[in-house]
Design an enzyme around this catalytic site. Structure first.
Site, PDB file in Angstrom:
ATOM      1  N   THR A 124      10.666   8.702 -33.403  1.00  0.00           N
ATOM      2  CA  THR A 124      10.029   7.390 -33.568  1.00  0.00           C
ATOM      3  C   THR A 124       8.325   7.675 -33.505  1.00  0.00           C
ATOM      4  OG1 THR A 124       9.775   6.708 -31.395  1.00  0.00           O
ATOM      5  CG2 THR A 124      11.951   5.697 -32.820  1.00  0.00           C
TER       6      THR A 124
ATOM      7  N   TYR B 163       4.221   5.728 -17.083  1.00  0.00           N
ATOM      8  CA  TYR B 163       5.672   5.585 -17.974  1.00  0.00           C
ATOM      9  C   TYR B 163       6.761   5.870 -16.997  1.00  0.00           C
ATOM     10  CZ  TYR B 163       9.015   5.901 -21.822  1.00  0.00           C
ATOM     11  OH  TYR B 163      10.125   5.552 -22.832  1.00  0.00           O
TER      12      TYR B 163
HETATM   13  N1  LIG Z   1      11.466   7.398 -28.758  1.00  0.00           N
HETATM   14  C1  LIG Z   1      12.143   7.959 -27.620  1.00  0.00           C
HETATM   15  O1  LIG Z   1      12.314   9.104 -27.471  1.00  0.00           O
HETATM   16  C2  LIG Z   1      12.320   6.929 -26.479  1.00  0.00           C
HETATM   17  C3  LIG Z   1      13.053   7.846 -25.309  1.00  0.00           C
HETATM   18  C4  LIG Z   1      13.475   6.942 -24.167  1.00  0.00           C
HETATM   19  C5  LIG Z   1      12.980   5.599 -24.286  1.00  0.00           C
HETATM   20  N2  LIG Z   1      12.571   4.979 -25.476  1.00  0.00           N
HETATM   21  C6  LIG Z   1      12.127   3.538 -25.102  1.00  0.00           C
HETATM   22  O2  LIG Z   1      12.643   2.756 -26.433  1.00  0.00           O
HETATM   23  C7  LIG Z   1      11.954   1.663 -26.543  1.00  0.00           C
HETATM   24  C8  LIG Z   1      11.489   1.810 -28.063  1.00  0.00           C
HETATM   25  O3  LIG Z   1      10.788   2.896 -28.358  1.00  0.00           O
HETATM   26  P1  LIG Z   1      10.346   3.672 -29.869  1.00  0.00           P
HETATM   27  O4  LIG Z   1      10.657   4.965 -29.813  1.00  0.00           O
HETATM   28  O5  LIG Z   1      11.021   2.830 -30.632  1.00  0.00           O
HETATM   29  O6  LIG Z   1       9.011   3.256 -29.650  1.00  0.00           O
HETATM   30  P2  LIG Z   1       7.849   2.830 -30.763  1.00  0.00           P
HETATM   31  O7  LIG Z   1       8.118   3.384 -32.247  1.00  0.00           O
HETATM   32  O8  LIG Z   1       6.539   3.311 -30.190  1.00  0.00           O
HETATM   33  O9  LIG Z   1       7.878   1.357 -31.029  1.00  0.00           O
HETATM   34  C9  LIG Z   1       7.567   0.713 -29.919  1.00  0.00           C
HETATM   35  C10 LIG Z   1       7.703  -0.956 -30.245  1.00  0.00           C
HETATM   36  O10 LIG Z   1       7.344  -1.730 -29.291  1.00  0.00           O
HETATM   37  C11 LIG Z   1       6.362  -2.559 -29.642  1.00  0.00           C
HETATM   38  N3  LIG Z   1       5.540  -3.148 -28.617  1.00  0.00           N
HETATM   39  C12 LIG Z   1       4.714  -2.429 -27.984  1.00  0.00           C
HETATM   40  N4  LIG Z   1       3.949  -3.204 -27.158  1.00  0.00           N
HETATM   41  C13 LIG Z   1       4.309  -4.559 -27.152  1.00  0.00           C
HETATM   42  C14 LIG Z   1       4.173  -5.939 -26.611  1.00  0.00           C
HETATM   43  N5  LIG Z   1       3.347  -5.893 -25.675  1.00  0.00           N
HETATM   44  N6  LIG Z   1       5.019  -6.735 -27.117  1.00  0.00           N
HETATM   45  C15 LIG Z   1       5.747  -6.861 -28.211  1.00  0.00           C
HETATM   46  N7  LIG Z   1       6.161  -5.585 -28.832  1.00  0.00           N
HETATM   47  C16 LIG Z   1       5.478  -4.453 -28.426  1.00  0.00           C
HETATM   48  C17 LIG Z   1       5.595  -2.034 -30.796  1.00  0.00           C
HETATM   49  O11 LIG Z   1       5.014  -3.009 -31.667  1.00  0.00           O
HETATM   50  P3  LIG Z   1       3.822  -2.592 -32.587  1.00  0.00           P
HETATM   51  O12 LIG Z   1       4.217  -2.044 -33.690  1.00  0.00           O
HETATM   52  O13 LIG Z   1       2.999  -3.838 -32.542  1.00  0.00           O
HETATM   53  O14 LIG Z   1       3.058  -1.491 -31.706  1.00  0.00           O
HETATM   54  C18 LIG Z   1       6.800  -1.375 -31.476  1.00  0.00           C
HETATM   55  O15 LIG Z   1       7.585  -2.281 -32.237  1.00  0.00           O
HETATM   56  C19 LIG Z   1      10.906   1.899 -25.601  1.00  0.00           C
HETATM   57  O16 LIG Z   1      11.022   0.860 -24.648  1.00  0.00           O
HETATM   58  C20 LIG Z   1      10.803   3.004 -25.154  1.00  0.00           C
HETATM   59  O17 LIG Z   1      10.120   3.504 -23.987  1.00  0.00           O
HETATM   60  C21 LIG Z   1      12.265   5.755 -26.386  1.00  0.00           C
END
Ligand SMILES: NC(=O)c1ccc[n+]([C@@H]2O[C@H](COP(=O)([O-])OP(=O)(O)OC[C@H]3O[C@@H](n4cnc5c(N)ncnc54)[C@H](OP(=O)(O)O)[C@@H]3O)[C@@H](O)[C@H]2O)c1
Length: 256
Positions: free
Chosen positions: A214, A179
């Site tokens: 999330t 990651y």
């Molecule tokens: N949450 C945190 O603390 C955090 C911190 C730093 C950065 N981020 C970044 O923020 C972004 C969103 O994270 P989140 O926390 O909202 O994560 P999440 O709740 O796990 O949601 C991830 C989203 O990405 C989608 N996804 C995964 N693989 C995909 C693909 N191949 N094609 C299209 N969609 C895909 C998932 O779809 P499905 O429902 O189909 O799986 C879901 O809609 C990510 O890039 C993550 O790395 C998050």
């Protein structure tokens, strides 16, 4: 992919929205991985601002369900089937958007964290790295290759690459190596594309949402999705003299 005629319609139709219209039509924004989590909240906040939102989702069923949730709040967002690891889907969507009038905003939000909890570099599997990079790096790369020409032709574009502090070289440490590497590489992509698009009207930035509650962030995370989405929405609606090639959290620059 299923023909995303909804997205085409989104780019063609719609009334003007104050502050976010191009003159002929509202700005069109594509948010990847918008069926849940931070992406869903970004879609909600952009829709509230009057942008025409294309809600990217790996499956249309999930995308439609997310879109219905927004409709219950009086917000419109058209579901678009988009697996960011599928080059054919990306190309097809770009063709549809070109025919429908273009794309103004791209939020590369979709992401995966596949390293096992506490996973160390010596144990990381190549397959984990490959699958992580496919979504977190090659997805944004292919989307940028497909969508940037649409933006450059119109002389307007805002790109937000959803990165993470885990990709910061300055703070780099152990744990979740696949990651971390994917997000550092995404930041490099931001710098490369920002350099290539200088003077075109396209602004490209990376951001960290902080640790957000999330599915990925888990229930212990201190931040709400609204807090995590705020900087993305700000970067997506920057004025023409806004920054490009930066890395931001809470609307402030952070170290690479
Ligand atoms: N949450 C945190 O603390 C955090 C911190 C730093 C950065 N981020 C970044 O923020 C972004 C969103 O994270 P989140 O926390 O909202 O994560 P999440 O709740 O796990 O949601 C991830 C989203 O990405 C989608 N996804 C995964 N693989 C995909 C693909 N191949 N094609 C299209 N969609 C895909 C998932 O779809 P499905 O429902 O189909 O799986 C879901 O809609 C990510 O890039 C993550 O790395 C998050």
């Amino acid at each position: 992919m299923a023909k995303s005629t909804a997205s085409a319609g989104a780019a063609q139709s719609g009334s003007h929205a104050a502050g976010e219209a191009t003159g002929q039509r509202p700005r069109v924004a594509l948010v990847t991985g918008a069926n849940r989590g931070i992406g869903f909240e970004i879609a909600r906040q952009l829709a509230r601002r009057g942008l025409r939102v294309l809600l990217g989702s790996r499956t249309l069923t999930k995308g439609r369900a997310a879109s219905r949730l927004l409709a219950e709040e009086g917000l419109a967002a058209e579901p678009v089937r988009l697996d960011v690891t599928d080059p054919a889907q990306i190309k097809s969507l770009a063709r549809e958007l070109r025919a429908a009038g273009g794309l103004d905003v791209l939020i590369n939000n979709a992401g995966v964290l596949l390293d096992p909890r506490g996973g160390r570099f010596l144990d990381v599997r190549l397959a984990t790295c490959e699958r992580t990079l496919a979504t977190n790096l090659y997805g944004p790369l292919l989307l940028l290759q497909a969508m940037l020409p649409l933006m450059i032709e119109r002389g307007y574009g805002r790109v937000v690459n959803m990165s993470s502090e885990l990709g910061q070289l300055e703070e780099m440490g152990s744990g979740t190596p696949a990651y971390r590497i994917s997000k550092t590489a995404l930041n490099a992509l931001t710098r490369i594309v920002a350099s290539d698009t200088r003077g075109t009207g396209v602004l490209v930035n990376s951001m960290c949402p902080g640790w957000v509650r999330t599915e990925m962030g888990g229930p212990e995370a201190p931040r709400t999705v609204a807090q995590g989405a705020d900087t993305a929405v700000w970067l997506a609606t920057l004025p023409g003299d806004g920054p490009s090639g930066g890395f931001f959290r809470d609307r402030k620059r952070i170290a690479w």
